[in-house]
Design a protein around this motif. Structure first.
Motif, short mmCIF file in Angstrom:
data_model
loop_
_atom_site.label_atom_id
_atom_site.label_comp_id
_atom_site.label_asym_id
_atom_site.label_seq_id
_atom_site.Cartn_x
_atom_site.Cartn_y
_atom_site.Cartn_z
N ARG A 1 0.83 -1.20 0.00
CA ARG A 1 0.00 0.00 0.00
C ARG A 1 0.87 1.26 0.00
NH1 ARG A 1 -2.44 -0.91 4.38
NH2 ARG A 1 -4.13 -2.17 3.50
N TRP A 2 1.94 1.23 0.80
CA TRP A 2 2.85 2.38 0.84
C TRP A 2 3.46 2.61 -0.55
CZ3 TRP A 2 7.87 3.03 -0.48
CH2 TRP A 2 8.51 4.21 -0.05
N PHE A 3 3.87 1.53 -1.21
CA PHE A 3 4.48 1.62 -2.54
C PHE A 3 3.49 2.21 -3.55
CE2 PHE A 3 6.59 -0.87 -6.21
CZ PHE A 3 7.55 0.12 -6.37
N ARG A 4 2.25 1.77 -3.48
CA ARG A 4 1.23 2.28 -4.40
C ARG A 4 0.97 3.75 -4.13
NH1 ARG A 4 -4.30 0.06 -2.92
NH2 ARG A 4 -3.98 1.70 -1.35
N ASP A 5 0.86 4.12 -2.84
CA ASP A 5 0.58 5.52 -2.49
C ASP A 5 1.70 6.45 -2.91
OD1 ASP A 5 -1.80 4.66 -1.44
OD2 ASP A 5 -1.11 4.68 0.66
N ASN A 6 2.91 5.90 -3.09
CA ASN A 6 4.04 6.72 -3.52
C ASN A 6 4.34 6.54 -5.01
OD1 ASN A 6 5.69 8.08 -1.08
ND2 ASN A 6 4.72 6.19 -0.36
N ASN A 7 3.27 6.20 -5.75
CA ASN A 7 3.36 6.12 -7.21
C ASN A 7 4.43 5.13 -7.69
OD1 ASN A 7 1.32 8.12 -7.60
ND2 ASN A 7 2.85 9.70 -7.17
N PHE A 8 4.62 4.06 -6.93
CA PHE A 8 5.55 3.00 -7.30
C PHE A 8 6.95 3.55 -7.58
CE2 PHE A 8 1.25 1.89 -8.66
CZ PHE A 8 1.05 0.72 -7.93
N ASP A 9 7.37 4.49 -6.74
CA ASP A 9 8.65 5.15 -6.90
C ASP A 9 9.77 4.26 -6.35
OD1 ASP A 9 10.95 6.81 -6.59
OD2 ASP A 9 9.67 8.58 -6.65
N LEU A 10 10.59 3.70 -7.24
CA LEU A 10 11.65 2.80 -6.80
C LEU A 10 12.71 3.52 -5.97
CD1 LEU A 10 12.21 0.55 -9.96
CD2 LEU A 10 11.22 -0.12 -7.77
N ARG A 11 12.99 4.76 -6.30
CA ARG A 11 14.00 5.51 -5.54
C ARG A 11 13.56 5.66 -4.08
NH1 ARG A 11 18.19 8.82 -6.92
NH2 ARG A 11 17.64 8.63 -9.12
N GLN A 12 12.30 5.99 -3.88
CA GLN A 12 11.80 6.11 -2.51
C GLN A 12 11.79 4.76 -1.80
OE1 GLN A 12 8.56 8.70 -1.40
NE2 GLN A 12 8.45 9.57 -3.46
N LEU A 13 11.48 3.70 -2.54
CA LEU A 13 11.47 2.37 -1.94
C LEU A 13 12.87 1.97 -1.48
CD1 LEU A 13 10.04 -0.31 -1.29
CD2 LEU A 13 10.56 -1.05 -3.63
N ILE A 14 13.87 2.21 -2.32
CA ILE A 14 15.25 1.89 -1.95
C ILE A 14 15.68 2.71 -0.73
CG2 ILE A 14 17.65 2.02 -2.72
CD1 ILE A 14 16.61 1.41 -5.56
N ALA A 15 15.29 3.99 -0.71
CA ALA A 15 15.63 4.84 0.44
C ALA A 15 14.98 4.32 1.72
CB ALA A 15 15.19 6.28 0.16
N LEU A 16 13.74 3.89 1.62
CA LEU A 16 13.04 3.38 2.79
C LEU A 16 13.71 2.12 3.33
CD1 LEU A 16 10.46 3.55 4.62
CD2 LEU A 16 9.40 1.97 3.00
N ILE A 17 14.08 1.21 2.42
CA ILE A 17 14.73 -0.03 2.84
C ILE A 17 16.09 0.25 3.47
CG2 ILE A 17 15.75 -2.18 2.00
CD1 ILE A 17 13.54 -2.24 -0.13
N SER A 18 16.87 1.11 2.83
CA SER A 18 18.23 1.36 3.32
C SER A 18 18.24 2.10 4.65
CB SER A 18 19.03 2.15 2.28
OG SER A 18 18.44 3.41 2.04
N LYS A 19 17.16 2.79 4.97
CA LYS A 19 17.07 3.48 6.26
C LYS A 19 16.53 2.60 7.38
CE LYS A 19 16.35 8.04 4.13
NZ LYS A 19 15.37 9.13 3.89
N SER A 20 16.10 1.41 7.03
CA SER A 20 15.50 0.54 8.04
C SER A 20 16.55 -0.04 8.97
CB SER A 20 14.74 -0.60 7.35
OG SER A 20 15.64 -1.48 6.71
N ASN A 21 16.15 -0.38 10.18
CA ASN A 21 17.07 -0.98 11.14
C ASN A 21 17.58 -2.33 10.65
OD1 ASN A 21 16.81 1.15 12.90
ND2 ASN A 21 15.16 0.20 14.08
N ALA A 22 16.69 -3.12 10.03
CA ALA A 22 17.09 -4.45 9.57
C ALA A 22 18.18 -4.35 8.51
CB ALA A 22 15.89 -5.20 9.01
N TYR A 23 18.07 -3.38 7.60
CA TYR A 23 19.04 -3.24 6.52
C TYR A 23 20.40 -2.81 7.07
CZ TYR A 23 21.06 -1.88 2.02
OH TYR A 23 21.86 -1.78 0.91
#
Length: 212
Positions: A1-23
Motif C-alpha cells: 500500500r505504501w508503494f502504491r501511495d508513492n506512485n511505485f517510486d523505486l527511488r523512494q522504496l530503496i531509500a526506505l529499505i536502506s534506512k530501516s534498522n534491519a538493513y
C-alpha cells in the motif's frame, strides 16, 4: 500500500529499505549467537556473491574493464557489446570469451533451465581466483588500465599504495597489522612486485567474495 501511495517510486522504496534498522544491521554480533535469534533479525547474514557479481567485483577492484561482443549468427539486430557480467543476457554468455564462461560457471551461475544457482564453495573456485587468466591479467603493472599500473604511475609510497588497494578491493582501510604485513612484503619484493602481490592477495581474501 505504501508503494502504491508513492506512485511505485523505486527511488523512494530503496531509500526506505536502506534506512530501516534491519538493513543497517552489522554482520558482527557481540553476544553468543543462537539460532533462536534468526527470526528477530539480530544480525546481517553474510552472503556469497553470485557469479556475475564476483566477475564485476574483480573488474571494479582491478580497473581493467572487458568488452564482450554478443553478436548472434544471423541475428537481424545484434546486441551491443557489454562490459559487465550483470549485463549478459544469457547464462551461456559471453560466447566470445570461453575463459570467462569457465570462470562464471565455476561459481555456480546455473543455466536457468536444469541447473539452479549454487552458492556453495569448491576447490575450482579457489583455483579460479588464484590462477585463472581473467584474474591474472588484471593484477600487474603492465596490464593496461589496472589499478596497480595507475597507482605506480603516481606514487612509490608503500603506505599510499596499500591503502588505495585495500579501498579499491575490499572497500575498507587496512588494519595496523595488515599495513605491517603488506609493508614487509613490499620491502622484500620491491614496490612493483609487492603491489602486484598485494592486489592478488586481496582478491583472494575470503571477504572479497562475500557481502557483509
Amino acid at each position: 500500500r505504501w508503494f502504491r501511495d508513492n506512485n511505485f517510486d523505486l527511488r523512494q522504496l530503496i531509500a526506505l529499505i536502506s534506512k530501516s534498522n534491519a538493513y543497517q544491521l552489522s554482520s558482527s554480533y557481540p553476544d553468543t549467537w543462537s539460532p533462536a535469534n534468526v527470526p528477530y533479525y539480530a544480525r546481517k547474514f553474510a552472503r556469497r556473491l553470485d557469479a556475475e557479481e564476483i566477475h564485476d567485483a574483480v573488474v571494479k577492484a582491478t580497473g581493467v574493464v572487458p568488452r564482450y561482443t554478443l553478436d548472434y549468427a544471423g541475428a537481424a539486430h545484434p546486441l551491443p557489446p557489454v562490459n559487465w557480467a550483470m549485463q549478459l543476457p544469457d547464462t551461456r554468455e559471453p560466447r566470445s570469451n570461453g575463459q570467462v564462461v569457465q570462470f562464471l560457471n565455476a561459481f555456480g551461475r546455473g543455466d536457468r533451465d536444469q541447473n539452479l544457482r549454487n552458492s556453495s564453495g569448491s576447490p575450482l573456485q579457489a583455483l579460479s581466483m588464484m590462477n585463472q587468466n581473467f584474474v591474472m591479467t588484471r593484477i600487474h603493472a603492465d596490464d593496461d588500465g589496472s589499478n596497480v599500473q595507475r597507482l605506480l604511475r603516481v606514487t612509490s609510497e608503500p603506505a599510499v599504495i596499500i591503502e588505495e588497494l585495500y579501498l579499491a578491493t575490499l572497500s575498507r582501510y587496512p588494519s595496523s597489522r595488515e599495513i605491517i604485513v603488506a609493508s614487509d612484503a613490499m620491502s622484500q619484493l620491491g614496490i612493483r612486485r609487492g603491489a602486484e602481490s598485494l592486489q592478488w592477495a586481496l582478491l583472494n581474501k575470503l571477504e572479497f567474495l562475500f557481502s557483509y
